[in-house]
Design a protein around this motif. Structure first.
Motif, PDB file in Angstrom:
ATOM      1  N   ASP A 132       5.864 -22.082 -49.230  1.00  0.00           N
ATOM      2  CA  ASP A 132       6.659 -22.258 -50.443  1.00  0.00           C
ATOM      3  C   ASP A 132       5.685 -22.584 -51.576  1.00  0.00           C
ATOM      4  OD1 ASP A 132       8.298 -23.027 -52.545  1.00  0.00           O
ATOM      5  OD2 ASP A 132       9.674 -24.153 -51.269  1.00  0.00           O
ATOM      6  N   THR A 145       6.602 -25.546 -54.155  1.00  0.00           N
ATOM      7  CA  THR A 145       6.415 -26.948 -53.734  1.00  0.00           C
ATOM      8  C   THR A 145       5.055 -27.179 -53.079  1.00  0.00           C
ATOM      9  OG1 THR A 145       7.423 -26.541 -51.569  1.00  0.00           O
ATOM     10  CG2 THR A 145       8.896 -27.276 -53.357  1.00  0.00           C
ATOM     11  N   LYS A 146       4.259 -26.093 -52.947  1.00  0.00           N
ATOM     12  CA  LYS A 146       2.938 -26.175 -52.286  1.00  0.00           C
ATOM     13  C   LYS A 146       3.089 -26.734 -50.873  1.00  0.00           C
ATOM     14  CE  LYS A 146       0.855 -24.840 -56.035  1.00  0.00           C
ATOM     15  NZ  LYS A 146       1.211 -23.496 -56.344  1.00  0.00           N
ATOM     16  N   ARG A 147       4.070 -26.195 -50.142  1.00  0.00           N
ATOM     17  CA  ARG A 147       4.380 -26.676 -48.801  1.00  0.00           C
ATOM     18  C   ARG A 147       4.283 -25.529 -47.791  1.00  0.00           C
ATOM     19  NH1 ARG A 147      10.021 -29.586 -46.937  1.00  0.00           N
ATOM     20  NH2 ARG A 147       9.706 -29.291 -44.736  1.00  0.00           N
ATOM     21  N   SER A 161       5.348 -24.681 -43.846  1.00  0.00           N
ATOM     22  CA  SER A 161       6.111 -25.101 -42.668  1.00  0.00           C
ATOM     23  C   SER A 161       5.735 -24.179 -41.515  1.00  0.00           C
ATOM     24  CB  SER A 161       7.620 -25.004 -42.929  1.00  0.00           C
ATOM     25  OG  SER A 161       7.987 -25.852 -43.988  1.00  0.00           O
TER      26      SER A 161
END
Length: 194
Positions: free
Chosen positions: A69, A72-74, A76
């Protein structure tokens, strides 16, 4: 006024030089990464004792679902358990003689799926990388698992396949995460042809 300009210029140069020297003090080393006794191209780097690996390399080698993502700099990572059994005449097999055409199916048991998927498929690659679609489902099919279902089984239709070359034939189970456009490999099984 001239003195003031000279002092400000000197101060700016000193600050920039100090910053460059500080950045040069970071210890960066190339990191060799091995997965299943094979070295990964462009493995990673080691910066001040911390390892950094490419997400692309991890995704290709770990057989999981990677969702990035950017907003959001995420990242998973999901690793469902997918166990595959190759069967012909209702008996398991993993070796076939070269040059034989075999009618077989793949039984897959999936559990611990923690992300919603919109499709899955099973393929076989010959020793030269030529891929053949075996079977699959998408969320429009009546026998597709319910949204949020963590555990399910899948039996492919029978496939008559010629094992014309000596080598490793790789069965792959692919999943497409909901909202994504591409499939990701989550499990592999090898059939050896001799």
């Amino acid at each position: 006024m001239k003195l003031r300009k000279i002092m400000i210029s000197t101060l700016i140069i000193a600050l920039l030089s100090g910053t460059a020297v500080y950045a040069a003090d970071a210890v960066v080393q190339k990191l060799r990464v091995w997965v299943n006794k094979k070295e990964v191209d462009d493995g990673g780097i080691l910066v001040d004792g911390k390892s950094y690996l490419s997400l692309k390399q991890l995704n290709e080698k770990l057989d999981g679902i990677f969702l990035v993502d950017d907003s959001t700099k995420r990242v998973s990572i999901y690793k469902p358990n997918v166990h595959m059994v190759t069967r012909r005449d209702d008996k398991m097999f993993s070796d076939v003689p070269k040059g034989v055409k075999v009618k077989f199916n793949v039984f897959s048991m999936i559990d611990s799926l923690k992300v919603d998927i919109s499709a899955f498929k099973v393929t076989i690659d010959d020793p030269y990388g030529e891929s053949t679609w075996i079977d699959g489902r998408d969320n429009g099919d009546k026998d597709f698992p319910d949204v949020g279902k963590e555990n399910f089984n899948f039996l492919t239709d029978d496939l008559a396949y010629s094992f014309d070359s000596t080598g490793r034939y790789i069965i792959r189970f692919w999943m497409k995460p909901a909202g994504e456009s591409s499939y990701q490999v989550v499990s592999e099984k090898v059939i050896n042809s001799k």
